[in-house]
Design a protein around this motif. Structure first.
Motif: not given
Ligand code: F6R
Length: 564
Positions: A241-252
């Motif tokens: 789940t977090l690996e997928a999130l990393v790809q989304e380049n969250i900035e905030k």
């Protein structure tokens, strides 16, 4: 049909129910009312009965437009018994009953605004339960020879083999033999969920209260949170789940939660900013719901909830989702509404929490945030040495929590001394401010002592006017860069005759700055929040015990707040 009502503890009701003969009855409904409209008395207790006595209802939620429905029914000549919003549902049902339960349910839901889980019985069909839900949780559980309907499947553990979760707008009808669910006029099937073996009825064992048991369990549930996610031997982290999130380049990040979960969000903010370098806001869900929202593809909204059913959090989540925002859950109860609606997230794995005052749910939420911050940080700018240092100390948390619990007699002695005060201050700075807030919440919830929590630096800006010999302060002062500033705060309080209880590391060299101290074995200044929290949980517990409070079920509180 018989109606039995009682005020106070459910045990009072049990005495009345036990005294009647129930063998000839096939169906029953019951509800523990949490008063929203009308005072706590038997007339306002559920079930409510229609004027003719034919229909009865129980209701979880709030009918927001009940006053106008009631007015129009009174104009038609109906008389009401109670002050509740719930009574309008059954009076309205009877008023427009067209001979068909399902079609009448459809008609009444068109007229009602608010949240509801409603279950009716018709005296003419006493083997049948029917109802509907919107906004409030509802499940149908299947036992060997019977069926149950409940707002929480965990209330049915030990009675059922599996259950289904109803969705908003579902209308159900059930008898001992069969059941039907209708959604938008079509018959639907809902997935069956089994009960896990570790979800067998939770027993108190040798503990006098669930709260104490759950405080002691924290070492185990944090280990459970680690399982499969952190390999301490190899210093690696694992989460698809977090690996997928990393790809989304969250900035905030914006964290939305209530109560204790909001406090864990404040610790989460510290970790996400410090280790993952992501600017993070935290907001109470009841405020977030009505404020202007800034939603874009680089902002992640994290919804934190033990129960996964808190109405304000769930409503906020639905709004963000509808507006196309990215959502993520940090939830304890698997399959709960918030877990289902976010569709992705991390379970905190605290297990069932029974004590109304949240303890192990908080520390596992904090641990989950730390895990998440390290995971995201590792893929961003987090220095590898820092990463290893935090991880090595994270591993030690379960054992230091155990050590804190071993000090229970010392904590009980101090708690006894402070239980005579009517007001208590909690102060902390930086990462320790959320711990002060959480400590204060725990104390007021279960002891009913008035307490306030402030950032230490705010003391001079007004609250110091309250300090005198009758208003003691609990100051959390770990080995952080703000340590000396807190020592000055302690001096300022003592100069005004205030008593100071310091929550400090075992190695603290300035223990004489406080009137009393409770100490913990420090592992790392960024991780001592776990031990500080457990000391404050035990402190509140023993204060409440000294005052003979109803610790597991404090007055006016419900475990899961499913109404706005
Ligand atoms: C305090 C407490 C409440 C809950 C709050 C949110 O001990 O239990 O403040 O934290 O009602 O509940 P959840 O986490 O279930 O959303």
């Amino acid at each position: 049909m018989q109606t039995i009502k009682s005020v106070g503890k459910v045990g009072n009701l049990k005495v009345k129910v036990d005294s009647i003969e129930t063998a000839s009855y096939h169906a029953g409904i019951g509800h523990t009312r949490w008063a929203t409209h009308g005072s706590v008395n038997e007339t306002n207790c559920h079930p409510h009965i229609s004027e003719s006595g034919r229909f009865v209802v129980i209701h979880n939620g709030i009918i927001e437009n009940f006053a106008e429905i009631k007015k129009s029914l009174i104009e038609k000549g109906k008389t009401f018994q109670s002050e509740t919003d719930t009574e309008v549902t059954v009076q309205l049902f009877e008023d427009i009953f067209d001979g068909d339960h399902i079609s009448t349910l459809k008609k009444i839901t068109k007229k009602m605004h608010g949240a509801y889980g409603l279950v009716f019985i018709d005296k003419e069909h006493p083997d049948r339960l029917f109802g509907t839900k919107k906004g409030s949780p509802m499940v149908i559980g299947f036992g060997k020879d019977e069926k149950y309907i409940s707002s929480d499947y965990r209330a049915l553990i030990g009675l059922i083999d599996d259950y289904i979760i109803l969705e908003d707008g579902d209308i159900f009808m059930m008898t001992p033999e069969e059941y039907t669910i209708l959604s938008e006029d079509k018959e639907v099937q809902r997935d069956h969920h089994g009960i896990d073996e570790d979800e067998l009825p939770v027993e108190l064992g040798d503990f006098p209260h669930f709260m104490l048991k759950e405080i002691y369990e924290q070492k185990d549930v944090i280990r459970e949170m680690f399982r499969g996610r952190i390999d301490f031997e190899k210093n690696t982290l694992h989460s698809d789940t977090l690996e997928a999130l990393v790809q989304e380049n969250i900035e905030k990040i914006t964290i939305v939660a209530s109560g204790t979960s909001y406090h864990s969000g404040l610790v989460g903010k510290y970790y996400l900013e410090e280790f993952a370098d992501i600017p993070t806001d935290v907001i109470v869900s009841a405020e977030f719901k009505y404020k202007k929202k800034f939603i874009d593809s680089k902002t992640l909204f994290i919804f934190v909830s033990q129960s996964g059913e808190t109405a304000d959090v769930l409503d906020s989540l639905k709004i963000v989702k509808e507006q196309g925002g990215k959502v993520f859950g940090i939830v304890n109860v698997p399959g709960s509404a918030i877990a289902r609606t976010t569709g992705r997230g991390l379970y905190t794995r605290a297990g069932i929490e029974i004590g109304v005052a949240s303890t192990k749910a908080f520390t596992t939420q904090v641990a989950t945030f730390l895990f998440m911050a390290l995971y995201l940080g590792k893929h961003r700018n987090l220095d590898y040495r820092k990463y290893r240092e935090i991880l090595e100390n994270f591993r030690k948390i379960p054992e230091v929590l155990e050590k804190v619990c071993e000090q229970k007699d010392t904590i009980q002695g101090i708690a006894k001394k402070y239980s005579h005060f009517e007001d208590i201050f909690y102060l902390g700075r930086g990462l320790e401010l959320p711990i002060a807030l959480e400590g204060s919440l725990k104390l007021k919830e279960i002891s009913y002592i008035h307490s306030e929590a402030y950032a230490s630096g705010e003391l001079k800006h007004g609250p110091i006017a309250l300090i005198d010999e009758k208003f003691p302060t609990i100051l959390i002062n770990g080995d952080t860069s703000l340590y000396e500033k807190n020592i000055s705060t302690a001096e300022e309080i003592k100069a005004r005759k205030g008593t100071v209880l310091g929550i400090v590391s075992e190695n603290d060299t300035k223990k004489s700055s406080y009137d009393d101290v409770l100490t913990y074995p420090s592992v790392h200044s960024d991780l001592d929040v776990f031990t500080q929290t457990v000391i404050l949980q035990l402190f509140s517990y023993f204060v409440a015990l000294e005052l003979d409070r109803d610790i597991d079920k404090p007055r006016n509180l419900a475990k899961s707040v499913t109404v706005e």
